[in-house]
Scaffold this active site. Structure first.
Site, PDB file in Angstrom:
ATOM      1  N   SER A   1       7.190   3.853   0.518  1.00 34.58           N
ATOM      2  CA  SER A   1       6.834   5.104  -0.168  1.00 34.58           C
ATOM      3  C   SER A   1       5.432   5.052  -0.779  1.00 34.58           C
ATOM      4  O   SER A   1       4.896   3.979  -1.064  1.00 34.58           O
ATOM      5  CB  SER A   1       7.845   5.401  -1.271  1.00 34.58           C
ATOM      6  OG  SER A   1       9.148   5.435  -0.750  1.00 34.58           O
TER       7      SER A   1
HETATM    8  N1  SAH Z   1      12.321   2.065  -0.819  1.00 28.28           N
HETATM    9  C1  SAH Z   1      11.610   1.662   0.367  1.00 28.28           C
HETATM   10  C2  SAH Z   1      11.177   2.816   1.234  1.00 28.28           C
HETATM   11  C3  SAH Z   1      12.307   3.570   1.726  1.00 28.28           C
HETATM   12  S1  SAH Z   1      12.134   4.464   3.237  1.00 28.28           S
HETATM   13  C4  SAH Z   1      10.425   0.788   0.061  1.00 28.28           C
HETATM   14  O1  SAH Z   1      10.137   0.549  -1.127  1.00 28.28           O
HETATM   15  O2  SAH Z   1       9.794   0.317   1.003  1.00 28.28           O
HETATM   16  C5  SAH Z   1      13.835   4.916   3.321  1.00 28.28           C
HETATM   17  C6  SAH Z   1      14.737   3.797   3.767  1.00 28.28           C
HETATM   18  O3  SAH Z   1      16.068   4.293   3.684  1.00 28.28           O
HETATM   19  C7  SAH Z   1      14.524   3.391   5.223  1.00 28.28           C
HETATM   20  O4  SAH Z   1      14.331   2.027   5.312  1.00 28.28           O
HETATM   21  C8  SAH Z   1      15.820   3.838   5.899  1.00 28.28           C
HETATM   22  O5  SAH Z   1      16.218   3.013   6.965  1.00 28.28           O
HETATM   23  C9  SAH Z   1      16.791   3.749   4.751  1.00 28.28           C
HETATM   24  N2  SAH Z   1      18.010   4.547   4.919  1.00 28.28           N
HETATM   25  C10 SAH Z   1      18.147   5.756   5.526  1.00 28.28           C
HETATM   26  N3  SAH Z   1      19.429   6.160   5.477  1.00 28.28           N
HETATM   27  C11 SAH Z   1      20.124   5.190   4.817  1.00 28.28           C
HETATM   28  C12 SAH Z   1      21.488   5.025   4.438  1.00 28.28           C
HETATM   29  N4  SAH Z   1      22.411   5.934   4.755  1.00 28.28           N
HETATM   30  N5  SAH Z   1      21.838   3.910   3.780  1.00 28.28           N
HETATM   31  C13 SAH Z   1      20.926   2.962   3.455  1.00 28.28           C
HETATM   32  N6  SAH Z   1      19.614   3.055   3.791  1.00 28.28           N
HETATM   33  C14 SAH Z   1      19.219   4.160   4.457  1.00 28.28           C
END
Ligand code: SAH
Length: 250
Positions: free
Chosen positions: A100
């Site tokens: 992010s």
């Molecule tokens: N917080 C992260 C960025 C998140 S991007 C950082 O600091 O780098 C969003 C993430 O959510 C992605 O890696 C994606 O694979 C994950 N994601 C999407 N749907 C999800 C779900 N149902 N359960 C867990 N993770 C999920």
């Protein structure tokens, strides 16, 4: 060696040890990276002015900025993006996912209002950066990721950097992490179409959740979900945001 030089050297050695201890293990920092990180903090502070309504004030909590000023974001971005590691924007981390934007990480962490003895859940581990920021502020962090390759690399990265109060989980974060619930705070870093009921159930009375809600094709808003001591839930909508979608497992 003169009488003055010796104590001075000793003082420098003590100072160096203190600096080395303050940094996560394995994080080599160049002067350029430190300067870029300082510039990133200034950009975050500038952006915070546009979020005054959501924050209820003009500034991001200095404790959050302190953590982000220490944490090597470059250790969480791919090798071929190192020159952009401190730009205030999301960056690709593989599997069509992103780390992010730093301002959004600062804002969400601030809104979460984490306290030192809190147990926190993050949904969407991704690179592990947000989990690392939380780990510096909370007692214990659980982070769940649905993509095995990302879950594995983030777990390894957090481990190498000495974050022993973060536990990573592989699975569908829509259902939270039942075995570690309830949580003082929950942050969801992927956009849900509505607030998942299992996450509300896993929030402690007096707890708070920050979650982007909306369709992946239209506008999403950052929502603040609060559960009061009697278990009543109140939801407030704040800034428009853009996140990758919360996907669903089987
Ligand atoms: N917080 C992260 C960025 C998140 S991007 C950082 O600091 O780098 C969003 C993430 O959510 C992605 O890696 C994606 O694979 C994950 N994601 C999407 N749907 C999800 C779900 N149902 N359960 C867990 N993770 C999920």
């Amino acid at each position: 060696m003169s009488q003055i030089t010796r104590p001075l050297l000793r003082m420098l050695a003590v100072l160096w040890t203190a600096v080395a201890l303050a940094l996560p293990a394995g994080a080599a920092d160049t002067a350029e990276q430190r300067a870029d990180r300082t510039a990133m903090l200034r950009t975050i502070e500038r952006h915070a002015q546009s979020a005054t309504d959501a924050l209820g004030r003009e500034h991001i909590d200095p404790a959050v900025l302190d953590v982000m000023g220490q944490l090597p974001r470059h250790a969480f971005v791919p090798d071929n993006m190192q020159d952009q590691a401190y730009d205030d924007r999301p960056l690709p981390i593989g599997y069509s996912q992103t780390i992010s934007q730093p301002f959004i990480v600062a804002l969400m962490t601030d809104l979460l209002g984490v306290e030192a003895d809190d147990v926190v859940l993050e949904v969407g581990t991704g690179s592990g950066y947000q989990a690392a920021v939380l780990a510096e502020l909370a007692h214990e962090v659980h982070s769940i990721e649905i993509i095995p390759g990302l879950a594995e690399s983030a777990a390894e990265r957090l481990d190498t950097q000495g974050f022993d109060n973060v536990e990573t989980h592989l699975g569908d974060g829509y259902y939270g992490v039942d075995t570690a619930a309830p949580f003082d705070a929950i942050v969801v870093t992927a956009a849900a179409t509505s607030v998942p009921p299992p996450l509300i159930a896993q929030l402690k009375p007096g707890g708070r959740m920050i979650i982007p809600v909306g369709s992946s094709f239209s506008l999403q808003h950052l929502m603040i979900v609060e559960k009061d001591e009697a278990g009543r839930v109140r939801t407030r909508q704040t800034l428009p945001v853009r996140f990758v979608p919360l996907t669903r497992g089987s």
